[in-house]
Design a protein around this motif. Structure first.
Motif, PDB file in Angstrom:
ATOM      1  N   ALA A 127     -21.818 -48.767  10.052  1.00  0.00           N
ATOM      2  CA  ALA A 127     -21.361 -47.389  10.266  1.00  0.00           C
ATOM      3  C   ALA A 127     -21.743 -46.527   9.061  1.00  0.00           C
ATOM      4  CB  ALA A 127     -19.858 -47.358  10.514  1.00  0.00           C
ATOM      5  N   ALA A 128     -21.710 -47.112   7.873  1.00  0.00           N
ATOM      6  CA  ALA A 128     -22.109 -46.382   6.667  1.00  0.00           C
ATOM      7  C   ALA A 128     -23.579 -45.968   6.741  1.00  0.00           C
ATOM      8  CB  ALA A 128     -21.869 -47.239   5.427  1.00  0.00           C
ATOM      9  N   ALA A 129     -24.405 -46.803   7.344  1.00  0.00           N
ATOM     10  CA  ALA A 129     -25.825 -46.466   7.497  1.00  0.00           C
ATOM     11  C   ALA A 129     -25.995 -45.238   8.395  1.00  0.00           C
ATOM     12  CB  ALA A 129     -26.589 -47.656   8.062  1.00  0.00           C
ATOM     13  N   GLU A 130     -25.140 -45.125   9.395  1.00  0.00           N
ATOM     14  CA  GLU A 130     -25.180 -43.932  10.250  1.00  0.00           C
ATOM     15  C   GLU A 130     -24.833 -42.685   9.434  1.00  0.00           C
ATOM     16  OE1 GLU A 130     -23.734 -43.953  14.431  1.00  0.00           O
ATOM     17  OE2 GLU A 130     -22.798 -45.825  13.747  1.00  0.00           O
ATOM     18  N   HIS A 131     -23.813 -42.793   8.589  1.00  0.00           N
ATOM     19  CA  HIS A 131     -23.429 -41.658   7.749  1.00  0.00           C
ATOM     20  C   HIS A 131     -24.563 -41.278   6.806  1.00  0.00           C
ATOM     21  CE1 HIS A 131     -19.379 -41.282   9.167  1.00  0.00           C
ATOM     22  NE2 HIS A 131     -19.085 -42.526   8.855  1.00  0.00           N
ATOM     23  N   ALA A 132     -25.263 -42.257   6.282  1.00  0.00           N
ATOM     24  CA  ALA A 132     -26.378 -41.977   5.376  1.00  0.00           C
ATOM     25  C   ALA A 132     -27.464 -41.182   6.084  1.00  0.00           C
ATOM     26  CB  ALA A 132     -26.949 -43.268   4.813  1.00  0.00           C
ATOM     27  N   SER A 133     -27.759 -41.563   7.327  1.00  0.00           N
ATOM     28  CA  SER A 133     -28.809 -40.847   8.055  1.00  0.00           C
ATOM     29  C   SER A 133     -28.386 -39.423   8.425  1.00  0.00           C
ATOM     30  CB  SER A 133     -29.232 -41.622   9.302  1.00  0.00           C
ATOM     31  OG  SER A 133     -28.174 -41.671  10.230  1.00  0.00           O
ATOM     32  N   ASP A 134     -27.070 -39.168   8.431  1.00  0.00           N
ATOM     33  CA  ASP A 134     -26.550 -37.824   8.713  1.00  0.00           C
ATOM     34  C   ASP A 134     -26.226 -37.062   7.423  1.00  0.00           C
ATOM     35  OD1 ASP A 134     -26.740 -38.280  11.438  1.00  0.00           O
ATOM     36  OD2 ASP A 134     -24.635 -38.881  11.654  1.00  0.00           O
ATOM     37  N   TYR A 135     -26.633 -37.612   6.271  1.00  0.00           N
ATOM     38  CA  TYR A 135     -26.399 -37.002   4.963  1.00  0.00           C
ATOM     39  C   TYR A 135     -24.905 -36.825   4.664  1.00  0.00           C
ATOM     40  CZ  TYR A 135     -31.305 -36.039   5.691  1.00  0.00           C
ATOM     41  OH  TYR A 135     -32.641 -36.186   5.967  1.00  0.00           O
ATOM     42  N   GLN A 136     -24.098 -37.735   5.164  1.00  0.00           N
ATOM     43  CA  GLN A 136     -22.652 -37.721   4.913  1.00  0.00           C
ATOM     44  C   GLN A 136     -22.342 -38.809   3.881  1.00  0.00           C
ATOM     45  OE1 GLN A 136     -21.289 -38.492   8.892  1.00  0.00           O
ATOM     46  NE2 GLN A 136     -21.221 -36.319   9.427  1.00  0.00           N
ATOM     47  N   TYR A 137     -22.716 -38.525   2.641  1.00  0.00           N
ATOM     48  CA  TYR A 137     -22.660 -39.550   1.611  1.00  0.00           C
ATOM     49  C   TYR A 137     -21.241 -39.934   1.218  1.00  0.00           C
ATOM     50  CZ  TYR A 137     -27.579 -38.515   1.528  1.00  0.00           C
ATOM     51  OH  TYR A 137     -28.885 -38.339   1.902  1.00  0.00           O
ATOM     52  N   GLY A 138     -20.315 -39.013   1.267  1.00  0.00           N
ATOM     53  CA  GLY A 138     -18.924 -39.347   0.960  1.00  0.00           C
ATOM     54  C   GLY A 138     -18.368 -40.360   1.954  1.00  0.00           C
ATOM     55  N   HIS A 139     -18.648 -40.134   3.234  1.00  0.00           N
ATOM     56  CA  HIS A 139     -18.209 -41.075   4.267  1.00  0.00           C
ATOM     57  C   HIS A 139     -18.904 -42.428   4.091  1.00  0.00           C
ATOM     58  CE1 HIS A 139     -15.892 -38.164   6.503  1.00  0.00           C
ATOM     59  NE2 HIS A 139     -16.916 -37.331   6.533  1.00  0.00           N
ATOM     60  N   GLN A 140     -20.188 -42.380   3.741  1.00  0.00           N
ATOM     61  CA  GLN A 140     -20.950 -43.611   3.528  1.00  0.00           C
ATOM     62  C   GLN A 140     -20.330 -44.433   2.405  1.00  0.00           C
ATOM     63  OE1 GLN A 140     -24.812 -43.056   1.787  1.00  0.00           O
ATOM     64  NE2 GLN A 140     -25.512 -45.115   2.329  1.00  0.00           N
ATOM     65  N   VAL A 141     -20.053 -43.806   1.288  1.00  0.00           N
ATOM     66  CA  VAL A 141     -19.484 -44.522   0.138  1.00  0.00           C
ATOM     67  C   VAL A 141     -18.097 -45.056   0.480  1.00  0.00           C
ATOM     68  CG1 VAL A 141     -18.639 -44.253  -2.239  1.00  0.00           C
ATOM     69  CG2 VAL A 141     -20.873 -43.320  -1.584  1.00  0.00           C
ATOM     70  N   ALA A 142     -17.309 -44.278   1.201  1.00  0.00           N
ATOM     71  CA  ALA A 142     -15.961 -44.732   1.588  1.00  0.00           C
ATOM     72  C   ALA A 142     -16.037 -45.978   2.465  1.00  0.00           C
ATOM     73  CB  ALA A 142     -15.212 -43.617   2.311  1.00  0.00           C
ATOM     74  N   ARG A 143     -16.928 -45.965   3.432  1.00  0.00           N
ATOM     75  CA  ARG A 143     -17.071 -47.147   4.304  1.00  0.00           C
ATOM     76  C   ARG A 143     -17.569 -48.358   3.527  1.00  0.00           C
ATOM     77  NH1 ARG A 143     -16.497 -46.697   9.818  1.00  0.00           N
ATOM     78  NH2 ARG A 143     -16.464 -44.584  10.668  1.00  0.00           N
ATOM     79  N   LEU A 144     -18.515 -48.143   2.635  1.00  0.00           N
ATOM     80  CA  LEU A 144     -19.035 -49.255   1.834  1.00  0.00           C
ATOM     81  C   LEU A 144     -17.979 -49.784   0.870  1.00  0.00           C
ATOM     82  CD1 LEU A 144     -22.656 -47.953   1.205  1.00  0.00           C
ATOM     83  CD2 LEU A 144     -21.976 -49.878   2.663  1.00  0.00           C
ATOM     84  N   THR A 145     -17.132 -48.919   0.362  1.00  0.00           N
ATOM     85  CA  THR A 145     -16.033 -49.347  -0.505  1.00  0.00           C
ATOM     86  C   THR A 145     -15.088 -50.254   0.279  1.00  0.00           C
ATOM     87  OG1 THR A 145     -16.173 -47.329  -1.813  1.00  0.00           O
ATOM     88  CG2 THR A 145     -14.101 -48.551  -1.927  1.00  0.00           C
ATOM     89  N   HIS A 146     -14.756 -49.827   1.492  1.00  0.00           N
ATOM     90  CA  HIS A 146     -13.870 -50.625   2.346  1.00  0.00           C
ATOM     91  C   HIS A 146     -14.543 -51.958   2.712  1.00  0.00           C
ATOM     92  CE1 HIS A 146     -10.665 -51.513   5.092  1.00  0.00           C
ATOM     93  NE2 HIS A 146     -11.472 -51.506   6.143  1.00  0.00           N
ATOM     94  N   ALA A 147     -15.822 -51.909   3.040  1.00  0.00           N
ATOM     95  CA  ALA A 147     -16.556 -53.128   3.392  1.00  0.00           C
ATOM     96  C   ALA A 147     -16.572 -54.117   2.231  1.00  0.00           C
ATOM     97  CB  ALA A 147     -17.986 -52.782   3.818  1.00  0.00           C
ATOM     98  N   ALA A 148     -16.808 -53.627   1.036  1.00  0.00           N
ATOM     99  CA  ALA A 148     -16.839 -54.502  -0.139  1.00  0.00           C
ATOM    100  C   ALA A 148     -15.467 -55.131  -0.384  1.00  0.00           C
ATOM    101  CB  ALA A 148     -17.308 -53.730  -1.366  1.00  0.00           C
ATOM    102  N   ALA A 149     -14.409 -54.357  -0.173  1.00  0.00           N
ATOM    103  CA  ALA A 149     -13.052 -54.904  -0.355  1.00  0.00           C
ATOM    104  C   ALA A 149     -12.779 -56.007   0.664  1.00  0.00           C
ATOM    105  CB  ALA A 149     -12.012 -53.794  -0.227  1.00  0.00           C
ATOM    106  N   LEU A 150     -13.156 -55.791   1.905  1.00  0.00           N
ATOM    107  CA  LEU A 150     -12.954 -56.818   2.937  1.00  0.00           C
ATOM    108  C   LEU A 150     -13.739 -58.084   2.616  1.00  0.00           C
ATOM    109  CD1 LEU A 150     -13.073 -54.665   6.211  1.00  0.00           C
ATOM    110  CD2 LEU A 150     -11.094 -55.903   5.300  1.00  0.00           C
ATOM    111  N   LEU A 151     -14.976 -57.914   2.179  1.00  0.00           N
ATOM    112  CA  LEU A 151     -15.797 -59.079   1.847  1.00  0.00           C
ATOM    113  C   LEU A 151     -15.292 -59.782   0.595  1.00  0.00           C
ATOM    114  CD1 LEU A 151     -19.253 -57.710   2.867  1.00  0.00           C
ATOM    115  CD2 LEU A 151     -18.175 -59.787   3.754  1.00  0.00           C
ATOM    116  N   GLY A 152     -14.749 -59.039  -0.333  1.00  0.00           N
ATOM    117  CA  GLY A 152     -14.124 -59.660  -1.496  1.00  0.00           C
ATOM    118  C   GLY A 152     -12.952 -60.529  -1.071  1.00  0.00           C
ATOM    119  N   ASP A 153     -12.155 -60.025  -0.116  1.00  0.00           N
ATOM    120  CA  ASP A 153     -11.048 -60.816   0.423  1.00  0.00           C
ATOM    121  C   ASP A 153     -11.560 -62.079   1.115  1.00  0.00           C
ATOM    122  OD1 ASP A 153      -9.274 -58.889  -0.473  1.00  0.00           O
ATOM    123  OD2 ASP A 153      -8.954 -58.005   1.520  1.00  0.00           O
ATOM    124  N   ALA A 154     -12.622 -61.936   1.895  1.00  0.00           N
ATOM    125  CA  ALA A 154     -13.192 -63.094   2.602  1.00  0.00           C
ATOM    126  C   ALA A 154     -13.694 -64.136   1.608  1.00  0.00           C
ATOM    127  CB  ALA A 154     -14.329 -62.643   3.528  1.00  0.00           C
TER     128      ALA A 154
END
Length: 175
Positions: free
Chosen positions: A116-143
């Motif tokens: 989903a972050a990649a979609e935000h990147a293609s729409d130039y929505q970098y704040g949303h992209q970073v937020a999704r990637l932050t959440h993704a990294a936290a989930l993967l850290g938990d895993a």
């Protein structure tokens, strides 16, 4: 194929329940266990579908939706493993099926956010992209933490570490 095996396992609960010995089964033939194995096989089949879609370079939107569905299926399996009667046998100790299902739930939730972050990147929505990637990294850290505590092979642990590295790289690039 996994989905055919899931279908066959899905047929077992009514057969076992109606058998004369159905009320005196072992845990592996208990209705809840068979239903859980059916759900697990469906999750695994959907995971294979995701991996094929990713290999075929499907759109980030589609990959995000498939990964979210895989995460949901693993969450259902995790719920079943942590509920009686399975919690006593399959869902309570490190290295258990529950640990791996929880790690998979988190990993595929993270991959849904990653795509989903990649979609935000293609729409130039970098704040949303970073937020999704932050959440993704936290989930993967938990895993990764879950599998670090579990009695699993180094190869299994590496799957989560590789996914975390991939998301972390994308996060650093987006930042």
């Amino acid at each position: 194929d996994i989905s055919q095996a899931a279908h066959l396992v899905g047929l077992l609960p009514p057969l076992v329940g109606s058998a004369a010995w159905g009320g005196k089964t072992t845990n592996d033939l208990h209705r809840r266990c068979l239903e859980c194995m059916h759900e697990l096989m469906l999750a695994q089949a959907q995971r294979c579908f995701y991996e094929k879609a990713e290999q075929d370079a499907m759109s980030p939107k589609l990959l995000s939706k498939i990964a979210a569905q895989v995460a949901l299926l693993y969450a259902e399996v995790l719920g079943a493993l942590r509920a009686p009667p399975l919690s006593k046998h399959m869902g309570s100790h490190d290295g258990s099926w529950a640990s791996i299902c929880e790690a998979n739930h988190k990993m595929f939730g993270a991959l849904a956010q990653f795509h989903a972050a990649a979609e935000h990147a293609s729409d130039y929505q970098y704040g949303h992209q970073v937020a999704r990637l932050t959440h993704a990294a936290a989930l993967l850290g938990d895993a990764a933490k879950i599998t670090a505590r579990a009695s699993v092979s180094a190869a299994v642990k590496q799957v989560y570490a590789d996914a975390l590295a991939r998301v972390s790289f994308a996060y650093e690039q987006a930042k």
